[in-house]
Write a protein that holds these residues in place. Sequence first.
Motif, PDB file in Angstrom:
ATOM      1  N   UNK A  95      -8.421 -16.754  26.341  1.00  0.00           N
ATOM      2  CA  UNK A  95      -8.876 -17.547  25.188  1.00  0.00           C
ATOM      3  C   UNK A  95      -9.226 -16.684  23.983  1.00  0.00           C
ATOM      4  N   UNK A  96      -8.496 -15.595  23.802  1.00  0.00           N
ATOM      5  CA  UNK A  96      -8.678 -14.782  22.607  1.00  0.00           C
ATOM      6  C   UNK A  96      -7.929 -15.414  21.440  1.00  0.00           C
ATOM      7  N   UNK A  97      -8.331 -15.057  20.242  1.00  0.00           N
ATOM      8  CA  UNK A  97      -7.746 -15.697  19.065  1.00  0.00           C
ATOM      9  C   UNK A  97      -6.309 -15.243  18.855  1.00  0.00           C
ATOM     10  N   UNK A  98      -5.411 -16.219  18.800  1.00  0.00           N
ATOM     11  CA  UNK A  98      -3.995 -15.972  18.572  1.00  0.00           C
ATOM     12  C   UNK A  98      -3.641 -16.445  17.168  1.00  0.00           C
ATOM     13  N   UNK A  99      -2.874 -15.644  16.441  1.00  0.00           N
ATOM     14  CA  UNK A  99      -2.489 -15.988  15.073  1.00  0.00           C
ATOM     15  C   UNK A  99      -0.982 -15.868  14.940  1.00  0.00           C
ATOM     16  N   UNK A 100      -0.442 -16.464  13.900  1.00  0.00           N
ATOM     17  CA  UNK A 100       0.968 -16.277  13.594  1.00  0.00           C
ATOM     18  C   UNK A 100       1.182 -14.841  13.110  1.00  0.00           C
ATOM     19  N   UNK A 101       2.354 -14.279  13.380  1.00  0.00           N
ATOM     20  CA  UNK A 101       2.595 -12.895  12.937  1.00  0.00           C
ATOM     21  C   UNK A 101       2.359 -12.682  11.448  1.00  0.00           C
ATOM     22  N   UNK A 102       2.591 -13.711  10.634  1.00  0.00           N
ATOM     23  CA  UNK A 102       2.402 -13.561   9.190  1.00  0.00           C
ATOM     24  C   UNK A 102       0.945 -13.291   8.822  1.00  0.00           C
ATOM     25  N   UNK A 103       0.010 -13.554   9.727  1.00  0.00           N
ATOM     26  CA  UNK A 103      -1.406 -13.249   9.456  1.00  0.00           C
ATOM     27  C   UNK A 103      -1.587 -11.780   9.079  1.00  0.00           C
ATOM     28  N   UNK A 104      -0.809 -10.900   9.697  1.00  0.00           N
ATOM     29  CA  UNK A 104      -0.980  -9.464   9.506  1.00  0.00           C
ATOM     30  C   UNK A 104      -0.267  -8.944   8.258  1.00  0.00           C
ATOM     31  N   UNK A 105       0.538  -9.783   7.624  1.00  0.00           N
ATOM     32  CA  UNK A 105       1.385  -9.351   6.511  1.00  0.00           C
ATOM     33  C   UNK A 105       0.566  -8.982   5.283  1.00  0.00           C
ATOM     34  N   UNK A 106       0.927  -7.843   4.660  1.00  0.00           N
ATOM     35  CA  UNK A 106       0.450  -7.514   3.324  1.00  0.00           C
ATOM     36  C   UNK A 106       1.631  -7.003   2.518  1.00  0.00           C
ATOM     37  N   UNK A 107       1.650  -7.351   1.250  1.00  0.00           N
ATOM     38  CA  UNK A 107       2.769  -6.950   0.382  1.00  0.00           C
ATOM     39  C   UNK A 107       2.884  -5.437   0.283  1.00  0.00           C
ATOM     40  N   UNK A 108       1.747  -4.775   0.244  1.00  0.00           N
ATOM     41  CA  UNK A 108       1.740  -3.320   0.128  1.00  0.00           C
ATOM     42  C   UNK A 108       2.476  -2.668   1.292  1.00  0.00           C
ATOM     43  N   UNK A 109       2.222  -3.134   2.518  1.00  0.00           N
ATOM     44  CA  UNK A 109       2.875  -2.524   3.679  1.00  0.00           C
ATOM     45  C   UNK A 109       4.356  -2.885   3.742  1.00  0.00           C
ATOM     46  N   UNK A 110       4.689  -4.102   3.304  1.00  0.00           N
ATOM     47  CA  UNK A 110       6.103  -4.488   3.301  1.00  0.00           C
ATOM     48  C   UNK A 110       6.884  -3.628   2.313  1.00  0.00           C
ATOM     49  N   UNK A 111       6.315  -3.402   1.141  1.00  0.00           N
ATOM     50  CA  UNK A 111       6.969  -2.547   0.154  1.00  0.00           C
ATOM     51  C   UNK A 111       7.110  -1.117   0.675  1.00  0.00           C
ATOM     52  N   UNK A 112       6.105  -0.651   1.409  1.00  0.00           N
ATOM     53  CA  UNK A 112       6.195   0.690   2.010  1.00  0.00           C
ATOM     54  C   UNK A 112       7.320   0.754   3.035  1.00  0.00           C
ATOM     55  N   UNK A 113       7.499  -0.333   3.800  1.00  0.00           N
ATOM     56  CA  UNK A 113       8.600  -0.372   4.758  1.00  0.00           C
ATOM     57  C   UNK A 113       9.940  -0.303   4.036  1.00  0.00           C
ATOM     58  N   UNK A 114      10.114  -1.117   2.994  1.00  0.00           N
ATOM     59  CA  UNK A 114      11.377  -1.103   2.257  1.00  0.00           C
ATOM     60  C   UNK A 114      11.673   0.299   1.728  1.00  0.00           C
ATOM     61  N   UNK A 115      10.653   0.935   1.212  1.00  0.00           N
ATOM     62  CA  UNK A 115      10.832   2.286   0.674  1.00  0.00           C
ATOM     63  C   UNK A 115      11.242   3.266   1.773  1.00  0.00           C
ATOM     64  N   UNK A 116      10.588   3.174   2.932  1.00  0.00           N
ATOM     65  CA  UNK A 116      10.899   4.075   4.040  1.00  0.00           C
ATOM     66  C   UNK A 116      12.307   3.838   4.570  1.00  0.00           C
ATOM     67  N   UNK A 117      12.700   2.582   4.712  1.00  0.00           N
ATOM     68  CA  UNK A 117      14.028   2.274   5.240  1.00  0.00           C
ATOM     69  C   UNK A 117      15.121   2.722   4.270  1.00  0.00           C
ATOM     70  N   UNK A 118      14.867   2.599   2.981  1.00  0.00           N
ATOM     71  CA  UNK A 118      15.835   3.084   1.995  1.00  0.00           C
ATOM     72  C   UNK A 118      16.036   4.588   2.132  1.00  0.00           C
ATOM     73  N   UNK A 119      14.948   5.319   2.344  1.00  0.00           N
ATOM     74  CA  UNK A 119      15.063   6.776   2.523  1.00  0.00           C
ATOM     75  C   UNK A 119      15.833   7.122   3.791  1.00  0.00           C
ATOM     76  N   UNK A 120      15.639   6.314   4.840  1.00  0.00           N
ATOM     77  CA  UNK A 120      16.284   6.580   6.120  1.00  0.00           C
ATOM     78  C   UNK A 120      17.715   6.047   6.182  1.00  0.00           C
ATOM     79  N   UNK A 121      18.108   5.282   5.177  1.00  0.00           N
ATOM     80  CA  UNK A 121      19.437   4.694   5.184  1.00  0.00           C
ATOM     81  C   UNK A 121      19.581   3.573   6.194  1.00  0.00           C
ATOM     82  N   UNK A 122      18.491   2.887   6.494  1.00  0.00           N
ATOM     83  CA  UNK A 122      18.502   1.792   7.461  1.00  0.00           C
ATOM     84  C   UNK A 122      18.422   0.455   6.740  1.00  0.00           C
ATOM     85  N   UNK A 123      18.954  -0.612   7.347  1.00  0.00           N
ATOM     86  CA  UNK A 123      18.916  -1.925   6.685  1.00  0.00           C
ATOM     87  C   UNK A 123      17.504  -2.476   6.600  1.00  0.00           C
ATOM     88  N   UNK A 124      17.257  -3.240   5.558  1.00  0.00           N
ATOM     89  CA  UNK A 124      15.956  -3.890   5.396  1.00  0.00           C
ATOM     90  C   UNK A 124      16.022  -5.248   6.086  1.00  0.00           C
TER      91      UNK A 124
END
Length: 352
Positions: free
Chosen positions: A158-187
Amino acid sequence: MLRRFLPAACAALLSTSAAFAGEPGEWALVIHGGAGVIERGAMTPETEAAYRAAMNAALERGEAVLDEGGSSLDAVVAVIHGLEDDPLFNSGRGAVFTAAGRNELDASIMDGATLNAGAVAGVTQVRHPISLARAVMENSRHVMLQGEGAETFAREQDLEIVEPAWFFTERRWASLERALNRLGLPIPPRPEGAPEPEPVDHGALERDSREHRFGTVGVVALDRDGNIAAGTSTGGTTAKRWGRVGDSPIIGAGTYANNESCGVSATGTGEYFIRLTVASRICALVELQGLSLQDAADRVIQDELTALEGDGGIVALTAAGDIAWSFNTPGMYRARQSEGGEPVVSIYGDED
């Protein structure tokens, strides 16, 4: 990148270690919010003030438990709950994204009185992974659960369950896009339920790319009964792949607690902390070789970890109330308080 700042970190050895003594029978608390290339001038005054306020609030949550005679385990959970909900930190809400565009969360906790421990890895819908780690410790016959099985157990508890989007922040998503671009991986596609895109401070992204290649939150607490507990929680590393798990949920590497020696919570490049079993190694040096807490921490972090070209740091605490921290990076978000004493919050390597 690692080679560029490690020599400077070694030269600043005295500024990246600190020992503090407490009194027997009194509570004590030491917290970290991640280590990395955290330098003066890299943050705006407003951002620095926000981090200091968040670390002060973490101390207050721990103090509220310990000052009422609460247990060190309860204090650890109370402190980390707030950090897991604070998007400033790479833990819970505000965690970094994997290359697949998911937040995969790890946590662990250990009771120094009994050596009982619990850990979880790769959970995606549990609001507070540290509470799930404690449930594993107290309500199962296992030490570590991962992925879907861990989340099934969380629902049974009975622990609190949330949708995955609860953890989303724009700052971290932008950091992911930047990292994947450097690695040549798809976003990957933007996560379902995430808010509409917002502008991001590119200066903050540049700081994140240097500071938050790794990031973790952790705490070690001592209660009035003389019991130590340690806990650690993290989102891992940006753009991690293949189900990578770092040191944070591994007992002995990222977290360890034993009343006979010390408690430790670590933050850094987890692969190196795993190889050295950093947390338990520090405690073994205290218990078996009679080193002071600070000397043990410095031997492992400043000497052994640095020799491997690993980077990061730890906070630690003994049953006698001695507090130490040590890190070989330019900075580490950190805070400490002992019963009756003033809270101390530090960020940079040249602070106490």
